[in-house]
Design an enzyme around this catalytic site. Sequence first.
Site, PDB file in Angstrom:
ATOM      1  N   CYS A  30       0.843  -1.205   0.000  1.00 14.76           N
ATOM      2  CA  CYS A  30       0.000   0.000   0.000  1.00 14.76           C
ATOM      3  C   CYS A  30       0.874   1.250   0.000  1.00 14.76           C
ATOM      4  O   CYS A  30       1.542   1.554   0.993  1.00 14.76           O
ATOM      5  CB  CYS A  30      -0.903  -0.055   1.237  1.00 14.76           C
ATOM      6  SG  CYS A  30      -1.704   1.497   1.668  1.00 14.76           S
ATOM      7  N   CYS A  33       0.254   3.745   2.755  1.00 11.71           N
ATOM      8  CA  CYS A  33       0.713   3.180   4.029  1.00 11.71           C
ATOM      9  C   CYS A  33       2.213   3.400   4.205  1.00 11.71           C
ATOM     10  O   CYS A  33       2.676   3.794   5.276  1.00 11.71           O
ATOM     11  CB  CYS A  33       0.432   1.677   4.097  1.00 11.71           C
ATOM     12  SG  CYS A  33      -1.305   1.224   4.017  1.00 11.71           S
TER      13      CYS A  33
END
Length: 121
Positions: A30, A33
Site C-alpha cells: 500500500c 501506508c
Amino acid sequence: MSVIELNNTNFQKTIEDNSIVIIDFWAPWCGPCVSFAPIFEAVANEHPDMVFAKVNTQVEQELANAFQIRGIPQLMVFRDNIMLYSESGALPQNALEELVNQVKQLDMDAIRNEIAQGKHS
C-alpha cells in the site's frame, strides 16, 4: 518507545495493559501506508507515554477481519480499553499530533458515562 508490531497473540494484552494505544493497520504493498509510516514513527517518538503499534493486514488477516478493515492505512485509537477512533486514510503529521492531543485530554469518566447511557457510538 518505538512502534511495536501487533499480532493475534499480543493485540488484546497490549490494549488492556496500556492507557493509550494508537494502531496503524497497513500493508507493504500500500503506497499511502508506506508514505504514512515515517509520520507515524515521528509522532510515536514524540509521545513515549503512549503505545504506537502497527498491524500488517497482509500477515494478520484475522485481526483485519475482526476489526472490519476495508481501507488502509486505517488508524484506530484505544484509551482505557475503549475504542475512540477508527478511520481510514493517512493523516498529515500535524493532524496526527492533534488527534493524539485530543485523546490525551478526553474526560474518560464522561466517555464511560456516555457509553453506559447508550450515547457513545
